[in-house]
Design a protein around this motif. Sequence first.
Motif, PDB file in Angstrom:
ATOM      1  N   ILE B   3       0.848  -1.188   0.000  1.00  0.00           N
ATOM      2  CA  ILE B   3       0.000   0.000   0.000  1.00  0.00           C
ATOM      3  C   ILE B   3       0.884   1.239   0.000  1.00  0.00           C
ATOM      4  N   LEU B   4       0.495   2.260  -0.782  1.00  0.00           N
ATOM      5  CA  LEU B   4       1.169   3.555  -0.659  1.00  0.00           C
ATOM      6  C   LEU B   4       0.302   4.437   0.238  1.00  0.00           C
ATOM      7  N   VAL B   6      -0.189   8.117   1.731  1.00  0.00           N
ATOM      8  CA  VAL B   6       0.213   9.516   1.536  1.00  0.00           C
ATOM      9  C   VAL B   6      -0.496  10.346   2.600  1.00  0.00           C
ATOM     10  N   TRP B  29       5.297   4.946   2.982  1.00  0.00           N
ATOM     11  CA  TRP B  29       4.633   6.147   3.488  1.00  0.00           C
ATOM     12  C   TRP B  29       5.371   7.373   2.979  1.00  0.00           C
ATOM     13  N   ALA B  36       4.532  11.416  -3.649  1.00  0.00           N
ATOM     14  CA  ALA B  36       3.578  10.334  -3.891  1.00  0.00           C
ATOM     15  C   ALA B  36       3.548   9.988  -5.372  1.00  0.00           C
ATOM     16  N   LEU B  40       4.536   6.455  -7.068  1.00  0.00           N
ATOM     17  CA  LEU B  40       3.583   5.719  -7.904  1.00  0.00           C
ATOM     18  C   LEU B  40       4.186   5.421  -9.279  1.00  0.00           C
ATOM     19  N   TYR B  45       1.947  -0.735  -6.674  1.00  0.00           N
ATOM     20  CA  TYR B  45       1.205  -0.847  -5.421  1.00  0.00           C
ATOM     21  C   TYR B  45      -0.114  -1.529  -5.696  1.00  0.00           C
ATOM     22  N   CYS B  48      -3.799   2.625  -2.694  1.00  0.00           N
ATOM     23  CA  CYS B  48      -3.212   3.862  -2.164  1.00  0.00           C
ATOM     24  C   CYS B  48      -4.204   4.487  -1.182  1.00  0.00           C
ATOM     25  N   LEU B  50      -4.873   8.019   0.442  1.00  0.00           N
ATOM     26  CA  LEU B  50      -4.429   9.365   0.075  1.00  0.00           C
ATOM     27  C   LEU B  50      -5.148  10.425   0.906  1.00  0.00           C
ATOM     28  N   VAL B  75      -7.822   3.711  -5.016  1.00  0.00           N
ATOM     29  CA  VAL B  75      -7.405   4.815  -4.146  1.00  0.00           C
ATOM     30  C   VAL B  75      -8.505   5.101  -3.126  1.00  0.00           C
TER      31      VAL B  75
END
Lengths: 457, 221
Positions: B3-4, B6, B29, B36, B40, B45, B48, B50, B75
């Motif tokens: 997972i991203l 942000v 993170w 970000a 990406l 990923y 995300c 966000l 997202v």
Amino acid sequence: MIRASHAERSPSVRRRLMVTVYISVLFLWLLTGWLSYTRAQQEAEELMDGHLAQVAHLLLAVVQDNEQNIAPLAERLASVRGSPDNVYEPALDFQIGVADGTLLARSRDAPRLPILGAAGYSDILRGEEAWRLLNLSSDDGRYRVQVSQAIGLRDRAALEVAGQTVLPLALVLPALLLFIYVSIRRGLRPLDTLAQAVSARSPDNLEPLVDVAVPAEVRPLVAELNTLFGRVAQVLESERRFTADAAHELRTPLAALKVQAQVAMLSSQAPMRQKALQQILGGVDRADRLVEQLLRLARLDPQRRLEHADPVELAPMIREVVALAATGHATADDAVQLDLPAEGCTVRGDAELLGIAVRNLVDNALRYAGKQGLVRLVVEPNEDRFDLWVYDSGPGVPDAELAGLGQRFFRGRDQLEEGSGLGLAIVQRIVELHGARLLLANRPEGGFQAGIVGLPS
Amino acid sequence: MKILLVEDDELLGDGIRAGLMLASFAVDWVRRGDLALAALADHDYHACVLDLGLPGKDGITVLQQLRRSGNPLPVLVLTARGQREDKVRGLDSGADDYMTKPFELEELMARLRALLRRSSGMASPVIRHGDIELDPASRRVRRAGEEVSLSGREYAVLLDFLTHPQHIRSRSQLEDSLYAWGEGAGSNTVEVYIHHLRKKLGPGIIVTQRGRGYRLGEPRT
């Protein structure tokens, strides 16, 4: 409620206008009536005097040629009576005699007065009756005539004349008063319409009044009202934004606290739980600082000027604040360089608030100058005031964001430093309350400078 | 599953990362919008999380640029202002879901699981592969009805294969999906996890494609 009692003391324009106009109209009306009345009376008197004179001359002329027949002529003349119903035909009484005062003839009701008196008009009171007399003698001086009129009758006639003159005035008066009343009501109706338009508004309707037809005199008032509406709307809008921003700023630390607490609950490993709990403590401190800043702003906001203005010795206050600020940052002890006037500097103000302002500026400078950075605090006299400058060697602020500094909750686009964006807003308020100015600028040689300019001494 | 995250707020970001890691997600993170976008562009990923108010570049811009580049990444947007226009703007800019701060960590994870399930085209919340059943919500794995105990990383590797049944996954792909930045992967850790999975779930669960990587074995009944 000073305003209410003031409003009660000043009556309505309409009532005041009506009272003034009525009083002046009635006064002028009475004056006109009285003048017309007296003038008419005088004119009537003069007319009747003229009448007396004509009769006297006529009698003299008759006697001159008819001395022998005077007795029967007198009888006939005396029987000529006016009409008792007509006040304009009052009974004429006369006595005719010769130069030595011997009477030749007289009318029956004529007052028995000597006819030898001086020629001309005179008023005589005899018993209960008053008479207007005219004595005349013939051109050769042989005959004398005395014509008389009862003053009571004359007055009745004069009154009648004067009354008839004044009567139309009296009839016109109610119409005049009614006309004034209607005119004033109609003239002031636009004010009522305006009042209705304003009172019919809902409290959240702060649009300007445009569809109200008002006379030229009221237009400035409407313009002022509209300006006021605009200002109130602005204030409301900024309050609304402030509340929304405050909610937003409080929500993030609350969300963080909640998440950290859930991590602590979910975690089965002691170190992880320990760390989450530590984070919660830090977060509570942060939320506490934020609330404290919000409360401080809320307290400062309604103030128009300082509640306590005392002499404040700047130098010791600054040393204390800087020492405190330095302990809160991971910087060297001598990171803040002080440059204070040797002769001391005393300003008038609130020591606590000034301390908060200086603390916020120094905190900002230390934070953005970074670990290796330098901060310099300078106080210099400026005419009879003092300027306080805080310089730092940090990266400065992008020019596009300079204007936003000092606004509540404003944070730079690239800002990762922890902060609520309230610090400079608080400084701004404190500086305003002291009658000084806050100047924020990038320095041409790099770094940033913040100045409180014009502190009163 | 990687997972991203942000989120510019340090405390909140740290909490979400810790929570997601507890659920066996690998979390990268970043605290700025521009970073970000860079992350990406460089990494794969699965989803995300966000935040909208970000330094560098705000969340809406990040989202719009991501979608403009044709990236279908699920997202989930976090907003501090629970106002309708913010939600609408977020969803219209390409968000798949939103949550308002403060939120329940468990709800965040459930929504993430739902997003991941939808993006992998699976209808059922429980993933089945022959006699193996994986329930992402409870993170339980059964084999022929018997519960099998897996470590967090083993679970993550299995989930990765089960959600990509047709794919051949290289070792570096698997490592990228398993580890966040800065978490050093040992030289043969992926092999160790696969070895453990074969021991617990049967040797045919993962097939080695020599020189190319691994893929999910044929389902066994």
